[in-house]
Design a protein around this motif. Structure first.
Motif, PDB file in Angstrom:
ATOM      1  N   ILE A  52       0.840  -1.207   0.000  1.00 52.28           N
ATOM      2  CA  ILE A  52       0.000   0.000   0.000  1.00 52.28           C
ATOM      3  C   ILE A  52       0.871   1.251   0.000  1.00 52.28           C
ATOM      4  O   ILE A  52       0.650   2.193  -0.778  1.00 52.28           O
ATOM      5  N   VAL A  53       1.868   1.262   0.877  1.00 49.19           N
ATOM      6  CA  VAL A  53       2.750   2.432   0.972  1.00 49.19           C
ATOM      7  C   VAL A  53       3.487   2.670  -0.343  1.00 49.19           C
ATOM      8  O   VAL A  53       3.627   3.810  -0.808  1.00 49.19           O
ATOM      9  N   LEU A  54       3.957   1.580  -0.974  1.00 49.13           N
ATOM     10  CA  LEU A  54       4.761   1.726  -2.184  1.00 49.13           C
ATOM     11  C   LEU A  54       3.931   2.025  -3.426  1.00 49.13           C
ATOM     12  O   LEU A  54       4.408   2.709  -4.349  1.00 49.13           O
ATOM     13  N   LEU A  55       2.691   1.528  -3.495  1.00 45.80           N
ATOM     14  CA  LEU A  55       1.940   1.580  -4.751  1.00 45.80           C
ATOM     15  C   LEU A  55       0.758   2.547  -4.740  1.00 45.80           C
ATOM     16  O   LEU A  55       0.173   2.798  -5.805  1.00 45.80           O
ATOM     17  N   HIS A  56       0.384   3.095  -3.597  1.00 41.36           N
ATOM     18  CA  HIS A  56      -0.836   3.900  -3.512  1.00 41.36           C
ATOM     19  C   HIS A  56      -0.841   5.052  -4.503  1.00 41.36           C
ATOM     20  O   HIS A  56      -1.859   5.308  -5.168  1.00 41.36           O
ATOM     21  N   ARG A  57       0.244   5.755  -4.663  1.00 37.81           N
ATOM     22  CA  ARG A  57       0.270   6.940  -5.525  1.00 37.81           C
ATOM     23  C   ARG A  57       1.027   6.687  -6.820  1.00 37.81           C
ATOM     24  O   ARG A  57       1.376   7.630  -7.533  1.00 37.81           O
ATOM     25  N   ARG A  58       1.294   5.413  -7.140  1.00 34.30           N
ATOM     26  CA  ARG A  58       2.003   5.097  -8.382  1.00 34.30           C
ATOM     27  C   ARG A  58       1.014   4.964  -9.528  1.00 34.30           C
ATOM     28  O   ARG A  58      -0.143   4.604  -9.338  1.00 34.30           O
ATOM     29  N   ALA A  59       1.495   5.212 -10.740  1.00 34.80           N
ATOM     30  CA  ALA A  59       0.672   5.039 -11.927  1.00 34.80           C
ATOM     31  C   ALA A  59       0.247   3.569 -12.041  1.00 34.80           C
ATOM     32  O   ALA A  59       1.002   2.663 -11.691  1.00 34.80           O
ATOM     33  N   TRP A  60      -0.963   3.372 -12.535  1.00 38.89           N
ATOM     34  CA  TRP A  60      -1.494   2.003 -12.565  1.00 38.89           C
ATOM     35  C   TRP A  60      -0.622   1.077 -13.394  1.00 38.89           C
ATOM     36  O   TRP A  60      -0.488  -0.102 -13.079  1.00 38.89           O
ATOM     37  N   TRP A  61      -0.026   1.598 -14.470  1.00 41.43           N
ATOM     38  CA  TRP A  61       0.779   0.738 -15.348  1.00 41.43           C
ATOM     39  C   TRP A  61       2.113   0.354 -14.700  1.00 41.43           C
ATOM     40  O   TRP A  61       2.749  -0.615 -15.131  1.00 41.43           O
ATOM     41  N   LEU A  62       2.533   1.098 -13.660  1.00 46.35           N
ATOM     42  CA  LEU A  62       3.699   0.694 -12.877  1.00 46.35           C
ATOM     43  C   LEU A  62       3.314  -0.299 -11.780  1.00 46.35           C
ATOM     44  O   LEU A  62       4.051  -1.249 -11.491  1.00 46.35           O
ATOM     45  N   ALA A  63       2.170  -0.082 -11.172  1.00 42.15           N
ATOM     46  CA  ALA A  63       1.745  -0.935 -10.061  1.00 42.15           C
ATOM     47  C   ALA A  63       1.236  -2.293 -10.537  1.00 42.15           C
ATOM     48  O   ALA A  63       1.390  -3.305  -9.834  1.00 42.15           O
ATOM     49  N   LEU A  64       0.616  -2.325 -11.732  1.00 43.97           N
ATOM     50  CA  LEU A  64      -0.009  -3.566 -12.198  1.00 43.97           C
ATOM     51  C   LEU A  64       0.972  -4.741 -12.289  1.00 43.97           C
ATOM     52  O   LEU A  64       0.656  -5.840 -11.787  1.00 43.97           O
ATOM     53  N   PRO A  65       2.169  -4.603 -12.900  1.00 40.09           N
ATOM     54  CA  PRO A  65       3.082  -5.759 -12.949  1.00 40.09           C
ATOM     55  C   PRO A  65       3.492  -6.254 -11.559  1.00 40.09           C
ATOM     56  O   PRO A  65       3.639  -7.463 -11.352  1.00 40.09           O
ATOM     57  N   VAL A  66       3.676  -5.317 -10.624  1.00 41.45           N
ATOM     58  CA  VAL A  66       4.050  -5.709  -9.264  1.00 41.45           C
ATOM     59  C   VAL A  66       2.937  -6.529  -8.624  1.00 41.45           C
ATOM     60  O   VAL A  66       3.175  -7.582  -8.016  1.00 41.45           O
TER      61      VAL A  66
END
Length: 736
Positions: A52-66
């Motif tokens: 949550i801390v790492l991905l909350h404000r990231r672009a969806w296309w960056l968070a999706l692979p993770v």
């Protein structure tokens, strides 16, 4: 509809969907899988809060692979735990791109499809909130939440170190957390070793693990009265299935899956604290028949290594009994080629070696490995009847396969039991009861030493050390003189010494272990390596359990197998290195290095082909399984396959697997062999990293039969290719 759209556009919806995916769903799935422990939930919350801390404000296309990779790890964890009872390791991670990784060993798809579907739906919901709210900025998280992952990880670490859990790793850890913890511990150990400098580690004392110990008081006043020996190895059965064993150690496990065997146990000598040293059938058979530890590190099985030696094999139990006038026989319910048992068993002294090809009676149910247990024991009873007609004493070793994955049982058993595994065990119990009763009717039990044991343990969820807990039930003509419960710690490494001692025959110094027919006043050292953990009991009340390579916890425990043990602390450094050194010394008891040894798995045997390939394991045409290839080495393979039917071509596939997962080494997908044009291949590949549990799977289909006259494997260092260039095809195996 517009109201729903507006709700999905809110920043709170995106945070909720991410929280649902990485926090709420994992916790609920852990409960649904039955892996509920406080540490497990704490680990899930720690990893979820970190995401949550790492991905909350990231672009969806960056968070999706993770998130996709994280979800795939969760599915892989459930599937691998279900199939083989262990967590994935770093060496497994690159297999996640292979769809076969997420199948259990039955080949029938996912064992937990609901888990994958739930994660997929949660991921799609998160993606929907991201797409719906594009262009709307996410507010920053409260500062206090940034410390949540650190606090949760610290709490987990503190509990594990102050009150360590004996739960299975998947119960105490989320997989990413477990991988992170392992890497941190490795860094800590390397730092400690760097600070210690180049300290030369003294060689550990090995006599307690390698020498024969016949100093105990004999349980029998005279040599055993039996004329014959019958060893029955039941596939995968743990010691907890016998009631007497459960009661002796006070086990909380109370499922009575083998009531018939438990009743037979009342008539013989049981050894509750009986250790299985490794997984895999060929390793268990080697330990019990050759009085030596097999590899404690997933290296090349010693049974395969022994094919390169012509002296140590003469110390094995079948060879020793043959030398003293016994006819020696081996019979199993599956084909012999898998794991090279067609070569190993004759090499260690069996006069006659039979597999599936011997049986003429029909199966009662379809089973890919071979004979179901009822059909197997009916055939085995006929085999014993034939042995009774001969004048010589005999030794017969039987191996069942019905309780191997995929578990099969008749419909009425599947209806009576909760799982196919339990149904298969119940079916085995009834089949074994009929066999033993048949032996009694024939009078075999009056003049035969019968040892019932298992090759390995398929484990029991939630039972401490179940993967190392074996059993030894001895039915002897003089059973009234033997104790019902044999105190002390024993294991498969003791079986050969015990049987020779029973007959008062000389025990070769090449063997190791104690005799089950003696009473010892002192403890003994013993080791095992199951479920990725190296375990060592020093014989003086201390039991150590080590995550490889050099992290150990130690406990106060009178014996090896126990319901619980008192935690005393943990260590790395010198004590842990000494345990690893003992295991390494045992691993090198036959060959000092896996390099520059030629293994020949081919033969002139005619092998009938099936119309189609059904199973990569059961349909394997050669025995080149679970080999070891050191880092930086180079492996060469030579292959010759000929169709023996002048009218039929044979269609051949060759696959490579490591830790039971496919490995791509540039092999053709399919090849053809005919009588006029045999398939001949010479290929090689590099081993940039150490390979263990590496298996070749030579598969064929068609309407005829084939000869695999050559399947030669040699692993060497680059530049040494000339050492064994001439690779004869008529030898069983040779060594440099």
């Amino acid at each position: 509809m517009s109201a729903l759209f507006n709700r999905l556009r809110r920043p709170s919806a995106r945070l909720f969907s991410l929280t649902l995916l990485v926090l709420i769903v994992p916790v609920c799935l852990r409960a649904a899988l039955g892996w509920s422990t406080p540490l497990g939930y704490l680990s899930d919350l720690a990893i979820g809060s970190l995401l949550i801390v790492l991905l909350h404000r990231r672009a969806w296309w960056l968070a999706l692979p993770v998130l996709m990779f994280w979800g795939l790890l969760a599915v892989a964890t459930a599937e691998l735990v279900s199939a083989v009872g262990r967590l994935p390791t770093p060496s497994d991670i690159h297999y996640l791109i292979d769809p076969q990784f997420v199948e259990n060993s039955t080949g029938g798809g996912l064992a937990h499809p609901a888990l994958g579907l739930t994660l997929l739906l949660a991921l799609l919901f998160w993606l929907l909130t991201q797409v719906t709210a594009r262009g709307t900025p996410n507010p920053a998280l409260p500062r206090a939440l940034w410390s949540a992952p650190l606090v949760l990880f610290a709490a987990h670490w503190g509990v594990q170190n102050l009150w360590p859990s004996e739960a299975d790793p998947w119960r105490a850890y989320n997989l990413p957390h477990q991988l992170m913890a392992s890497e941190v511990a490795d860094l800590q150990i390397r730092a400690e070793e760097w600070l210690d400098g180049d300290v030369e580690e003294p060689a550990p004392a090995m006599t307690g693990l390698t020498d024969v110990d016949l100093n105990g008081q004999k349980l029998l006043a005279a040599p055993g009265q039996a004329r014959n020996v019958l060893i029955i190895a039941l596939e995968g059965i743990p010691g907890a299935y016998i009631r007497a064993n459960r009661e002796a150690i006070g086990s909380h496990y109370q499922e009575d899956l083998m009531p018939n065997l438990s009743r037979w146990a009342e008539r013989g000598m049981n050894t509750p604290d009986y250790v299985l040293h490794t997984h895999q059938t060929i390793r268990g058979l080697y330990a019990m028949l050759c009085g030596d530890y097999d590899k404690l590190n997933n290296g090349t099985p010693k049974g395969v290594e022994m094919l390169t030696l012509n002296e140590r094999n003469q110390a094995c139990l079948p060879a020793q009994l043959r030398e003293h006038g016994f006819s020696t026989h081996y019979l199993q319910g599956a084909g012999l080629r898998f794991m090279a048992k067609d070569k190993i068993m004759p090499h260690i002294g069996f006069d006659v070696t039979h597999g599936l090809e011997w049986f003429t009676n029909s199966n009662y149910l379809e089973f890919p490995w071979g004979k179901d247990d009822k059909a197997f024991f009916e055939g085995a009873l006929d085999y014993v009847g034939q042995l009774k007609k001969q004048k010589k004493p005999w030794m017969l070793t039987l191996l069942t396969v019905g309780t191997h994955q995929p578990y099969s049982a008749p419909e009425d058993y599947l209806e009576r039991f909760e799982t196919p595994k339990q149904a298969a065990v119940g079916y085995l119990d009834d089949a074994l009861e009929q066999f033993l009763s048949g032996l009694e009717r024939q009078g075999v039990l009056k003049d035969t030493l019968v040892v019932i044991t298992s090759d390995e343990s398929h484990g029991i969820d939630g039972v401490r050390l179940a993967s190392s807990w074996g059993f030894n039930l001895t039915l002897a003509p003089e059973h009234e003189q033997l104790p019902r419960l044999n105190k002390g710690v024993y294991g498969h490494v003791d079986l050969s010494t015990s049987i020779l001692d029973y007959f008062d025959l000389p025990v070769p110094t090449a063997l190791s272990g104690r005799s089950l027919f003696r009473d010892y006043e002192t403890g003994r050292e013993i080791m095992s390596f199951t479920n990725g953990k190296l375990r060592y009991h020093n014989g003086q009340g201390i039991f150590a359990e080590c995550d490889m390579p050099r992290r150990c916890r130690y406990y106060e425990s009178a014996g090896f197998i126990a319901e619980s043990a008192t935690y005393k602390g943990n260590y790395s450094g010198h004590p842990a290195r000494q345990i690893a050194a003992r295991a390494n010394a045992l691993d090198l008891s036959l060959l000092r290095t896996p390099l520059n040894h030629r293994y020949q798995f081919g033969s002139t045997n005619v092998i009938p082909l099936q119309a189609q390939i059904k199973d990569d394991w059961a349909d394997n045409l050669i025995g080149a399984q679970y080999l070891e290839m050191p880092k930086g080495s180079h492996t060469r393979v030579r292959l010759t396959v000929r169709s023996v039917d002048p009218q039929q071509a044979a269609y051949i596939q060759l696959k490579a697997k490591e830790f039971e997962q496919d490995v791509q080494i540039g092999l053709p997908s399919e090849m053809v062999a005919t009588p006029e044009q045999p398939l001949q291949m010479n290929f090689s590949f590099d081993n940039p990293k150490e390979r263990k549990a590496f298996s070749f799977h030579l598969l064929g289909y068609g309407e005829g039969a084939v000869e695999v006259t050559d399947f030669s494997v040699i692993t060497e260092l680059p530049g040494q290719e000339d050492l064994l260039d001439e690779m004869p095809v008529d030898d069983t195996a040779q060594s440099s």
